[in-house]
Design a protein around this motif. Structure first.
Motif, PDB file in Angstrom:
ATOM      1  N   LEU A  95      37.240  39.218  44.184  1.00  0.00           N
ATOM      2  CA  LEU A  95      36.107  38.867  43.321  1.00  0.00           C
ATOM      3  C   LEU A  95      36.520  38.843  41.853  1.00  0.00           C
ATOM      4  O   LEU A  95      36.096  37.969  41.090  1.00  0.00           O
ATOM      5  CB  LEU A  95      34.968  39.873  43.512  1.00  0.00           C
ATOM      6  CG  LEU A  95      34.166  39.753  44.793  1.00  0.00           C
ATOM      7  CD1 LEU A  95      33.195  40.921  44.926  1.00  0.00           C
ATOM      8  CD2 LEU A  95      33.417  38.437  44.831  1.00  0.00           C
ATOM      9  N   SER A  99      36.313  35.619  39.472  1.00  0.00           N
ATOM     10  CA  SER A  99      35.290  35.607  38.422  1.00  0.00           C
ATOM     11  C   SER A  99      35.837  35.890  37.024  1.00  0.00           C
ATOM     12  O   SER A  99      35.298  35.398  36.042  1.00  0.00           O
ATOM     13  CB  SER A  99      34.187  36.614  38.741  1.00  0.00           C
ATOM     14  OG  SER A  99      34.697  37.927  38.737  1.00  0.00           O
ATOM     15  N   GLY A 125      28.285  39.618  39.414  1.00  0.00           N
ATOM     16  CA  GLY A 125      28.865  40.046  40.684  1.00  0.00           C
ATOM     17  C   GLY A 125      28.363  41.420  41.100  1.00  0.00           C
ATOM     18  O   GLY A 125      28.033  41.642  42.266  1.00  0.00           O
TER      19      GLY A 125
END
Length: 171
Positions: A95, A99, A125
């Motif tokens: 992630l 991101s 997130g």
């Protein structure tokens, strides 16, 4: 996307993704014999409030196993828990790469701390993960955290700031 447009760190994502999948598959392979032995593939029992409860037949079967088999099953569960923890760590890394284009796990980290890895993720997130946690519930964490009844706090409404989820990760 042309290769020139990709961030150099994104090349790690496919490897980490495969690692997470492998860790989860290892959990399945490790727990399958345990669940077969204690007839653990039946529908999950729940208490009146909807939280999971250990089915009586599972508790009886586990108690009736020879000590060496029971110890082997407990070892398999510990191994599966370790693999799930590693899958969590590397999921947070994936992630972060996607991101933020950076690795949330510093190269000199000996013991990854899930709450700290969670804190480094982008706000969007973190909020999404907290919403999922709120929808799915804390069952996985509560089952590990509690040997008796579920704590009162775990049943409370989970605030949008994710404080309870963060606490569970820190544990």
């Amino acid at each position: 996307m042309p290769r020139a447009d990709t961030h150099p760190l994104h090349r790690h994502v496919p490897f980490l993704y495969e690692m997470v999948i492998s860790l989860l598959e290892a959990v399945v392979e490790t727990l399958d014999p345990v669940l077969q032995a204690i007839d653990g593939f039946r529908e999950l029992w729940t208490n009146q409030d909807g939280r999971p409860a250990t089915p009586d037949h599972v508790a009886r079967k586990l108690a009736g196993l020879p000590p060496s088999v029971a110890v082997r099953h407990v070892g398999a569960c510990v191994s599966a828990t370790t693999n799930l923890g590693l899958a969590y760590v590397h999921s947070f890394r994936v992630l972060s790469f996607l991101s933020r284009s950076e690795d949330v796990l510093p190269s000199n980290t000996d013991n990854p701390h899930l709450a700290k890895l969670f804190d480094v993720l982008r706000t969007a997130g973190r909020e999404t993960l907290c919403q999922v946690y709120n929808q799915v519930g804390a069952h996985d964490f509560e089952t590990e955290l509690c040997t008796g009844q579920f704590s009162k706090e775990a049943g409370d409404e989970i605030p949008s700031n994710g404080r309870h989820f963060h606490s569970a990760l820190a544990y």
